[in-house]
Structure formats: structure tokens, C-alpha cells
Design an enzyme around this catalytic site. Structure first.
Site, PDB file in Angstrom:
ATOM      1  N   ARG A 121       0.842  -1.313  -0.071  1.00 30.13           N
ATOM      2  CA  ARG A 121      -0.101  -0.004   0.013  1.00 30.13           C
ATOM      3  C   ARG A 121       0.895   1.196  -0.068  1.00 30.13           C
ATOM      4  O   ARG A 121       0.520   2.278  -0.577  1.00 30.13           O
ATOM      5  CB  ARG A 121      -0.822   0.065   1.206  1.00 30.13           C
ATOM      6  CG  ARG A 121      -1.879  -1.212   1.152  1.00 30.13           C
ATOM      7  CD  ARG A 121      -2.730  -1.494   2.523  1.00 30.13           C
ATOM      8  NE  ARG A 121      -3.680  -2.584   2.163  1.00 30.13           N
ATOM      9  CZ  ARG A 121      -4.449  -3.216   3.299  1.00 30.13           C
ATOM     10  NH1 ARG A 121      -4.283  -2.802   4.347  1.00 30.13           N
ATOM     11  NH2 ARG A 121      -5.231  -4.167   3.067  1.00 30.13           N
ATOM     12  N   ARG A 185       7.412  -4.681  -5.613  1.00 27.42           N
ATOM     13  CA  ARG A 185       5.934  -4.589  -5.390  1.00 27.42           C
ATOM     14  C   ARG A 185       5.197  -5.626  -5.839  1.00 27.42           C
ATOM     15  O   ARG A 185       4.357  -6.362  -5.017  1.00 27.42           O
ATOM     16  CB  ARG A 185       5.507  -3.239  -5.775  1.00 27.42           C
ATOM     17  CG  ARG A 185       4.085  -2.923  -5.850  1.00 27.42           C
ATOM     18  CD  ARG A 185       3.293  -3.142  -4.519  1.00 27.42           C
ATOM     19  NE  ARG A 185       1.811  -3.195  -4.728  1.00 27.42           N
ATOM     20  CZ  ARG A 185       1.160  -4.141  -4.758  1.00 27.42           C
ATOM     21  NH1 ARG A 185       1.640  -5.429  -4.837  1.00 27.42           N
ATOM     22  NH2 ARG A 185      -0.374  -4.060  -4.777  1.00 27.42           N
ATOM     23  N   SER A 277      14.070  30.944   7.533  1.00 26.13           N
ATOM     24  CA  SER A 277      14.985  30.925   8.618  1.00 26.13           C
ATOM     25  C   SER A 277      14.483  31.574   9.859  1.00 26.13           C
ATOM     26  O   SER A 277      13.716  32.539   9.825  1.00 26.13           O
ATOM     27  CB  SER A 277      16.420  31.508   8.476  1.00 26.13           C
ATOM     28  OG  SER A 277      17.205  31.507   9.648  1.00 26.13           O
ATOM     29  N   ASN A 285      16.053  28.629   2.021  1.00 30.76           N
ATOM     30  CA  ASN A 285      16.916  27.534   2.024  1.00 30.76           C
ATOM     31  C   ASN A 285      16.275  26.471   1.362  1.00 30.76           C
ATOM     32  O   ASN A 285      15.064  26.419   1.067  1.00 30.76           O
ATOM     33  CB  ASN A 285      16.818  26.999   3.525  1.00 30.76           C
ATOM     34  CG  ASN A 285      17.360  28.055   4.743  1.00 30.76           C
ATOM     35  OD1 ASN A 285      18.478  28.633   4.355  1.00 30.76           O
ATOM     36  ND2 ASN A 285      16.902  28.083   5.825  1.00 30.76           N
ATOM     37  N   ARG A 316      11.845 -20.202  13.467  1.00 23.35           N
ATOM     38  CA  ARG A 316      11.447 -18.831  14.012  1.00 23.35           C
ATOM     39  C   ARG A 316      12.598 -18.407  14.914  1.00 23.35           C
ATOM     40  O   ARG A 316      12.640 -18.900  16.154  1.00 23.35           O
ATOM     41  CB  ARG A 316      10.088 -18.824  14.743  1.00 23.35           C
ATOM     42  CG  ARG A 316       9.520 -17.601  15.013  1.00 23.35           C
ATOM     43  CD  ARG A 316       8.135 -17.425  15.400  1.00 23.35           C
ATOM     44  NE  ARG A 316       7.216 -17.908  14.310  1.00 23.35           N
ATOM     45  CZ  ARG A 316       6.775 -18.962  13.919  1.00 23.35           C
ATOM     46  NH1 ARG A 316       6.926 -19.836  15.087  1.00 23.35           N
ATOM     47  NH2 ARG A 316       6.033 -19.077  13.171  1.00 23.35           N
TER      48      ARG A 316
END
Length: 442
Positions: A121, A185, A277, A285, A316
């Protein structure tokens, strides 16, 4: 008193990004519940549970019905949040169908599957930002195909290049990241193995061929079907670590280039809307670049922890599996935030060709000394050409004159046309053709 939610107060790089919502505690809770409900549905689909049980568990698996703070506190008892969640979900389902909650599974099955859901997701939200970034960079590369600028090696002017080629290189990295993330994915697998990865419990519950269940489970979730249970075969986690760290680093390359080129004394590019700043009102910046660079610096160490968990003992491990959760979430958040910031950076980047052109003259013409060395050798002889250029290089700074002016005074070059050889904009090699070739990639 409950703790405040993790809003990202100290993480402006991912706060408010799509990845932030996709990886918060409620998103993980949703994924855990989705994994549990899908398991019951998969068993019902194979005749191992009543259809009514599947409907009851799916209906009860509503994140709004569960207290994430209570689950977090009680997770200490068993070392993971699945154990208290199963208790609460079973109660919510009721006595009749409660026994079908989590039946045959182990906590790691649900936790690993939920991890894959969260990752899928999040990556689905991250990829569109990479697309925005590469499209913006493609436009910059095409627009500035022939915009000459100083090439810099080891911080110093080297030979001329073009901003188009630089932007095309950035885009290539973004596309490399996209391809790696897309491949990972598409391959993210569900996890189902039972207590020790043998699927034994499902056979005990009546499955004639328990190996069909992981595939049915994966279909319910929209994930890949694993060849084997991967309790201690952590390829999916390592693949996520690799593609995310690469993506963060690829975007970091763009960021550090922009940080360098936007320095006050360079000023060849500027972020579209810089940040302010707290003390100096004049400052704008390069905040997007700063946050991306910060993510790129953190990502490798997070990935290293995930790679370290590949050494998982037995069926495990104690600790290796548990060590993955937080760094993987951080890595998803950092890279997702960096992708968001990179899209904004690329779409708003301001390029200053006039400044780039002015900087080509900073070395009084010495930036084309490589070309002159090659072109003068046939006229003066190789040794004479090298000695002459070495001498004139020192004089350019001492006399504050250009290399072209000094060359024009050399008797042997009195009738030579020095305009083209001394023009940095005419010594960009195949930068244009390379840019064109890079832009052909889709």
C-alpha cells in the site's frame, strides 16, 4: 494517560506524506485485521470453514472497533501485537464463529503478511511521486539539452557539460528506482506456514492438500503466492530494504547536486519555494533538498538492520524477526517522504542558464585546456603545446586575462581561428546526443 500519536514532529521529511498515513499504527492494525479476515475467507473457500464464519470475521475486522493503544501495551506480553489482537478479534466475532479466527496460523504468519500489505500500500502511493519526478526531470533535460555549465570533479571545474545531461542523469536514477520498486512490489508474497512452516495444523483441520491454502490466502489479499513459507527465508524483507535504500540514495543524488548548485556563491539553480530561517529573514533555504538528503543518509543504516535479519535461526528466530518492524517502517516512511519532496523539488526547480554561462569563464578559459591541448598538438608539437598551455595557465590568473587573449599573442598562432576552441559552450562533447538517448527511455 495514553501517549500522543506519532505525528512526525521530529520527522518533517515524511510528516504529512502519503507514506505517513500508510504506515502509521492504524494502518498496521488495518493490515493485521485484513490478514486475519483473509485467512478465514481462504479457508472457507476451500471448505475448511463455514462461509458464515468468513463473513463474521470479515465484518468484525473493523479497525474502528479496536484500541490500538491497548494492543500496543499488551503486545509486551507475547512480544508481538498479533496475540492480543487475536484475543480481541475472537471476542468481537462471538462464540459461534470465534474459533475460526486465526485457525491454524501462527503470529508470524499474520505479522509478515500484514507487513507485506503495508509495504504494498505504501509503494502504491510512492510510485506516482517517482513518476511525477521523472516527468519533471524529462522536461528540464529537454529544455536545457544545450545549456552549457561547468562540469565539476573533486569539487573543481573540470570540462564543460550541459544541465540537460545532468537532469537526464537524475531522471535515469529515478527510473532505476521505479523499476526496482515495481519489481519488488509485484512480487510481495503472503506468508502462511503455521507453527513451524509445515502447514501441519491445516491438515489437522481437514485440508486434504494444505499447500493449496497459501495460494488461496494470497489471492484474497492481492499478494503473491509464496513457493515456501518464509518464516526464516527473509528474501521479501531484504528485497524491500534494497529497493527502498536505492530509491532514497537515487533521490539523494539529486538533492545533494541541488544543494551544491544552489549555494549563494554558485546560484546556478534554486528551489522553487525555499524555506525560511528563524533568525535570518533574507534566507530561502533549499528545504526539499535538505530533507531528501537527510533521508538518503539514514536509509543505508536502516537497510543494514534488515539485511542483518537474514541470519534467522531455526524455524522462528528470537529477535531477528522482531528487529525488522521499526526499521522497515522507518524506511518506507523516509523513502515515501523523499519521493514526495523530490516531486515538488523537480517540478519547481529554477534553472539559471546565464549564471551557468558566467561560471564557464571563472577559470579564464582554462576549462577548455583539454581541447586546446589536443588541437594545438598538430600545430605546435605535443611537447610545445603542453609547455605553452602550462605557462599560459599560470599567466591567466597572474595577469587576470583570458586564455584566449594570451593564445592570440603566440606568434605561431597569429593566423589561427581561436574562437571555437576557446568557447566552453562549444566543448560539451556528445552531451546533447547522450541526453536524447536517455530521454528515449520510458
Amino acid at each position: 494517560m495514553t501517549s500522543a500519536p506519532d505525528a512526525g514532529l521530529l520527522a518533517p521529511g515524511w510528516a504529512g506524506s502519503p507514506a505517513a498515513d500508510a504506515t502509521d499504527d492504524r494502518a498496521w492494525l488495518r493490515a493485521l485485521l485484513d490478514a486475519e479476515a483473509a485467512l478465514t475467507r481462504a479457508q472457507a473457500g476451500l471448505g475448511l470453514a463455514p462461509a458464515e464464519a468468513a463473513r463474521a470475521v470479515t465484518e468484525a475486522a473493523d479497525p474502528a472497533r479496536f484500541d490500538v493503544y491497548s494492543l500496543a501495551a499488551r503486545a509486551r506480553g507475547g512480544g508481538n501485537p498479533v496475540i492480543p489482537l487475536v484475543a480481541d478479534l475472537t471476542k468481537a466475532v462471538g462464540d459461534e464463529y470465534g474459533p475460526y479466527v486465526h485457525r491454524g496460523a501462527t503470529s508470524q504468519d499474520i505479522m509478515d503478511t500484514a507487513t507485506m500489505l503495508v509495504a504494498a500500500r505504501t509503494l502504491d502511493l510512492l510510485l506516482p511521486d517517482l513518476t511525477r519526478t521523472e516527468r519533471a526531470l524529462a522536461r528540464l533535460a529537454a529544455e536545457h539539452r544545450d545549456t552549457a555549465m561547468p562540469g565539476r570533479t573533486l569539487t573543481q571545474h573540470a570540462v564543460p557539460t550541459t544541465f540537460g545531461l545532468k537532469a537526464a542523469g537524475w531522471r535515469t536514477l529515478v527510473l532505476d528506482a521505479r523499476d526496482r520498486i515495481t519489481a519488488v512490489r509485484d512480487a510481495l508474497p503472503a506468508q502462511l506456514g503455521g507453527a513451524a512452516g509445515t502447514l501441519a495444523a491445516f491438515g489437522a483441520y481437514g485440508a486434504e492438500d494444505a499447500t493449496a491454502l497459501p495460494e488461496a490466502y494470497a489471492r484474497e489479499l492481492g499478494l503473491g503466492a509464496p513457493l515456501l513459507p518464509w518464516h526464516t527465508l527473509r528474501t521479501p524483507i531484504a528485497d524491500l530494504a534494497g529497493c527502498l535504500a536505492f530509491a532514497a540514495g537515487a533521490l539523494g543524488k539529486i538533492a545533494v547536486d541541488v544543494l551544491t548548485l544552489s549555494r549563494t556563491e554558485i546560484g546556478e539553480v534554486a528551489e522553487g519555494s525555499g524555506g525560511g530561517s528563524s533568525a535570518m529573514p533574507h534566507k530561502a533555504n533549499p528545504v526539499r533538498s535538505t530533507l531528501i538528503a537527510a533521508a538518503a543518509r539514514r536509509a543505508p543504516q536502516l537497510a543494514a538492520t534488515l539485511y542483518g535479519s537474514l541470519a534467522a535461526e531455526d524455524e522462528r528466530p528470537a529477535g531477528a524477526w522482531h528487529a525488522e518492524w521499526e526499521p522497515l517502517r522507518d524506511l518506507l516512511r523516509l523513502t515515501g517522504g523523499a519521493a514526495r519532496d523530490a516531486a515538488e523539488l523537480a517540478e519547481g526547480l529554477r534553472v539559471r542558464p546565464d549564471v551557468m554561462r558566467a561560471h564557464l569563464g571563472f577559470t579564464h578559459g582554462l576549462i577548455v585546456s583539454e581541447r586546446l591541448s589536443t588541437e594545438l598538438a598538430p600545430v605546435l608539437g605535443r611537447a610545445r603545446a603542453k609547455a605553452l598551455l602550462t605557462e599560459l595557465a599560470g599567466r591567466t590568473y597572474a595577469e587576470d586575462r583570458s586564455l584566449g587573449e594570451l593564445l592570440a599573442e603566440v606568434p605561431e598562432l597569429k593566423d589561427a581561428d581561436l574562437d571555437a576552441p576557446t568557447d566552453p559552450a562549444r566543448y560539451t562533447g556528445s552531451a546533447g546526443a547522450l541526453t536524447d538517448r536517455a530521454l528515449e527511455r520510458r
